[in-house]
Design a protein around this motif. Sequence first.
Motif, mmCIF file in Angstrom:
data_model
loop_
_atom_site.group_PDB
_atom_site.id
_atom_site.type_symbol
_atom_site.label_atom_id
_atom_site.label_comp_id
_atom_site.label_asym_id
_atom_site.label_seq_id
_atom_site.Cartn_x
_atom_site.Cartn_y
_atom_site.Cartn_z
ATOM 1 N N LEU A 270 58.561 9.347 25.387
ATOM 2 C CA LEU A 270 60.449 9.130 25.929
ATOM 3 C C LEU A 270 61.279 9.856 25.143
ATOM 4 O O LEU A 270 62.202 10.494 25.365
ATOM 5 C CB LEU A 270 60.466 7.491 25.869
ATOM 6 N N HIS A 271 61.024 9.684 23.696
ATOM 7 C CA HIS A 271 61.893 10.468 22.853
ATOM 8 C C HIS A 271 61.962 11.963 23.143
ATOM 9 O O HIS A 271 63.077 12.539 23.138
ATOM 10 C CB HIS A 271 61.548 10.379 21.332
ATOM 11 N N GLY A 272 60.879 12.514 23.313
ATOM 12 C CA GLY A 272 60.668 14.055 23.717
ATOM 13 C C GLY A 272 61.532 14.278 25.029
ATOM 14 O O GLY A 272 62.511 15.296 25.157
ATOM 15 N N LEU A 273 61.563 13.547 26.091
ATOM 16 C CA LEU A 273 62.194 13.710 27.139
ATOM 17 C C LEU A 273 63.646 13.495 26.967
ATOM 18 O O LEU A 273 64.592 14.299 27.670
ATOM 19 C CB LEU A 273 61.963 12.722 28.182
ATOM 20 N N PHE B 23 66.023 16.662 27.993
ATOM 21 C CA PHE B 23 67.080 16.300 29.160
ATOM 22 C C PHE B 23 68.221 15.517 28.880
ATOM 23 O O PHE B 23 69.136 15.207 29.925
ATOM 24 C CB PHE B 23 66.307 15.761 30.316
ATOM 25 N N GLY B 24 68.377 15.131 27.709
ATOM 26 C CA GLY B 24 69.604 14.443 27.337
ATOM 27 C C GLY B 24 69.526 12.666 27.646
ATOM 28 O O GLY B 24 69.604 12.098 27.908
#
Length: 124
Positions: free
Chosen positions: A116-119, A123-124
């Motif tokens: 989730l953090h990477g997304l 993607f902001g």
Amino acid sequence: MTTPGEEQAVNSGFVRSYVITGGRGLPDAEGLSLVTLVTIAPDRQPPPNPSPEVRAIWELCSGGYLSVAEVAGHLGQPVGVARLLLNDLAEQGHLMRRTAPPAAQLVDRKILEEVLHGLHVRFG
């Protein structure tokens, strides 16, 4: 108080299941669970003098895989009765079965948070 016609309607389902199974005990769910998929094996002919229920199973399962629960629903029979009839066809070599996939395993919460953090970063 019931009328004679009502008594017959209530009792007929129980007698019918007993007649269909030949009085045999119902099998356990080990080989055929509710979600086991079944179909007719290729190049098989129906057994000689099939019962109406076996003919119905043959027609249902000739088109592709159905779950045991779906077969029971289409037949309008209890799952145990459908399971017994399907088990008979399997023992005669007419039925192919595909077991249900194993249950999904839980993923570690930390891994999900990292994804989730990477997304969010990407993607902001």
